[in-house]
Design a protein around this motif. Sequence first.
Motif, mmCIF file in Angstrom:
data_model
loop_
_atom_site.group_PDB
_atom_site.id
_atom_site.type_symbol
_atom_site.label_atom_id
_atom_site.label_comp_id
_atom_site.label_asym_id
_atom_site.label_seq_id
_atom_site.Cartn_x
_atom_site.Cartn_y
_atom_site.Cartn_z
ATOM 1 N N LYS A 107 7.012 -12.692 -7.531
ATOM 2 C CA LYS A 107 7.176 -13.134 -6.145
ATOM 3 C C LYS A 107 5.953 -13.933 -5.694
ATOM 4 C CE LYS A 107 9.972 -9.102 -4.908
ATOM 5 N NZ LYS A 107 10.069 -7.906 -4.027
ATOM 6 N N GLN A 108 6.216 -15.101 -5.125
ATOM 7 C CA GLN A 108 5.120 -15.945 -4.651
ATOM 8 C C GLN A 108 4.563 -15.479 -3.308
ATOM 9 O OE1 GLN A 108 5.754 -20.158 -4.570
ATOM 10 N NE2 GLN A 108 6.620 -20.246 -6.638
ATOM 11 N N GLU A 109 5.413 -14.951 -2.459
ATOM 12 C CA GLU A 109 5.000 -14.605 -1.098
ATOM 13 C C GLU A 109 4.038 -13.418 -1.102
ATOM 14 O OE1 GLU A 109 4.831 -15.254 3.006
ATOM 15 O OE2 GLU A 109 5.666 -16.476 1.377
ATOM 16 N N PRO A 110 2.868 -13.572 -0.506
ATOM 17 C CA PRO A 110 1.923 -12.452 -0.455
ATOM 18 C C PRO A 110 2.378 -11.376 0.520
ATOM 19 C CG PRO A 110 1.072 -14.297 0.826
ATOM 20 C CD PRO A 110 2.323 -14.787 0.140
ATOM 21 N N THR A 111 1.975 -10.167 0.259
ATOM 22 C CA THR A 111 2.261 -9.056 1.158
ATOM 23 C C THR A 111 0.949 -8.404 1.582
ATOM 24 O OG1 THR A 111 2.518 -7.527 -0.706
ATOM 25 C CG2 THR A 111 4.517 -8.580 0.147
ATOM 26 N N THR A 112 1.041 -7.645 2.650
ATOM 27 C CA THR A 112 -0.149 -7.007 3.217
ATOM 28 C C THR A 112 -0.620 -5.853 2.328
ATOM 29 O OG1 THR A 112 0.565 -7.563 5.455
ATOM 30 C CG2 THR A 112 -1.051 -5.788 5.227
ATOM 31 N N PHE A 113 -1.908 -5.817 2.067
ATOM 32 C CA PHE A 113 -2.473 -4.675 1.360
ATOM 33 C C PHE A 113 -2.270 -3.416 2.205
ATOM 34 C CE2 PHE A 113 -5.373 -7.970 -0.511
ATOM 35 C CZ PHE A 113 -5.025 -7.777 -1.848
ATOM 36 N N THR A 114 -1.804 -2.368 1.580
ATOM 37 C CA THR A 114 -1.704 -1.090 2.289
ATOM 38 C C THR A 114 -3.100 -0.508 2.476
ATOM 39 O OG1 THR A 114 -1.555 0.207 0.252
ATOM 40 C CG2 THR A 114 0.515 -0.657 1.166
ATOM 41 N N LYS A 115 -3.211 0.491 3.329
ATOM 42 C CA LYS A 115 -4.510 1.135 3.517
ATOM 43 C C LYS A 115 -5.017 1.706 2.197
ATOM 44 C CE LYS A 115 -7.081 4.538 6.198
ATOM 45 N NZ LYS A 115 -7.829 4.956 4.975
ATOM 46 N N LYS A 116 -4.106 2.268 1.415
ATOM 47 C CA LYS A 116 -4.504 2.822 0.126
ATOM 48 C C LYS A 116 -5.063 1.727 -0.778
ATOM 49 C CE LYS A 116 -2.724 5.620 -3.721
ATOM 50 N NZ LYS A 116 -1.539 6.313 -4.271
ATOM 51 N N GLU A 117 -4.449 0.558 -0.742
ATOM 52 C CA GLU A 117 -4.933 -0.552 -1.567
ATOM 53 C C GLU A 117 -6.268 -1.089 -1.058
ATOM 54 O OE1 GLU A 117 -0.854 -2.567 -3.332
ATOM 55 O OE2 GLU A 117 -1.439 -3.007 -1.256
ATOM 56 N N VAL A 118 -6.425 -1.178 0.245
ATOM 57 C CA VAL A 118 -7.711 -1.614 0.812
ATOM 58 C C VAL A 118 -8.819 -0.652 0.385
ATOM 59 C CG1 VAL A 118 -9.027 -1.974 2.950
ATOM 60 C CG2 VAL A 118 -6.687 -2.844 2.754
ATOM 61 N N ASP A 119 -8.503 0.628 0.397
ATOM 62 C CA ASP A 119 -9.477 1.632 -0.053
ATOM 63 C C ASP A 119 -9.792 1.435 -1.538
ATOM 64 O OD1 ASP A 119 -9.535 2.748 2.462
ATOM 65 O OD2 ASP A 119 -8.141 4.376 1.974
ATOM 66 N N LYS A 120 -8.761 1.168 -2.319
ATOM 67 C CA LYS A 120 -8.922 1.050 -3.769
ATOM 68 C C LYS A 120 -9.677 -0.211 -4.167
ATOM 69 C CE LYS A 120 -6.199 0.598 -8.047
ATOM 70 N NZ LYS A 120 -4.822 0.589 -8.623
#
Length: 368
Positions: A280-293
């Motif tokens: 998928k080309q369209e970016p998605t928002t990082f979840t809080k868990k991903e921001v932490d990671k």
Amino acid sequence: MSTKTKIFITGATGYIGGSVLERLQSHPDTSSFEITAIVRSAQKAEGFKKFGVNAVVGSFSDAQLLEDLTAAADVVVDTANADDLEAAKIMLRGSKRKFQETGRPPIFIHTSGTGVLNDNAAGLKATDVVWDDANPNQIEQLPPTASHRDVDLEVIQADKEGYVRTYIVAPATVYGIASGKFVDAGLQNKHSIQIPALISASVDRGQAGMIGKGVNIWPNVDINDVADLYIDLYNAIKANPDAVGHGRDGFYFGLNGEHTLYDVSKELGRVLVALGKSSKQEPTTFTKKEVDKYFNGSNYIGGNSRGLANHSKAIGWRPTKTTKDFLASIKPEVEEVLRTNYKTPVLFPRAFEFLYTSSLLIQHGREG
């Protein structure tokens, strides 16, 4: 008495520092330079010596060594750490010693960053606030709690006291893979931090990501253009020191174009799909868990940081690369990250922007 101009550079193994050092060695006046660098690795010190650099093994924790090296210099080019207040104080003590010995204020060029302008918008809004490096009254409105600001204020205060002339270079998002003899010799880090970090996170999650909606605005600058800024600043100071702003009047932004985080992530998504690393080309928002990671809980790259480089251009800086070049640099950066399995270090909020200037990135963040 020596007629050499003694230059002390920090961060020589880093992304910006190594690029500036290479330019100093190709400067028309290089035969009159005596260049000293502080590096953590004895092996790298030997490598720099082969290129004619007086490399001293040590670190910012070696307070007396750091002060002594600064005290011996006519010019300090500090590219190592925008947030090390104690190191700044130590080097400024060295500059004061130099002044006391000679009666002439030495030159101190410090690296900050446009992160000092960050409004912590978390990718949810843009801003109309644009900071002008030629407007010290506006810059003085920045809160003392802003990123890098405590060190910037210490540097400015030293100039105010009259024993040193200080100049603050504030790069934006620096992009492009550094090249040159120090990179080829394995002495210099060739990667920036923000874009490789975004790439690494997006590859790991299988889709391009962004903070919030990605509508925040940041400036950008090519690695070669920003390295040139240091040399243009040095040349202007040497040609007519009284005509070049310093202290509170001494901010020089390194930027030449703007981007939204969404635009960057969208291009990253396109590249990942083309390379078979995402569907998928369209970016998605990082979840809080991903921001932490991936970013140690920091939404730093989701802030706004807008500026004008009027002061930099007034002293003769002529950057050539634009946002078009910035977006075009993403594909080769992705290819390099994938080819080498390069991993950026886990980032903490204040480190996110300045680490690209530092030798701390070498070998995953602990060499220099």
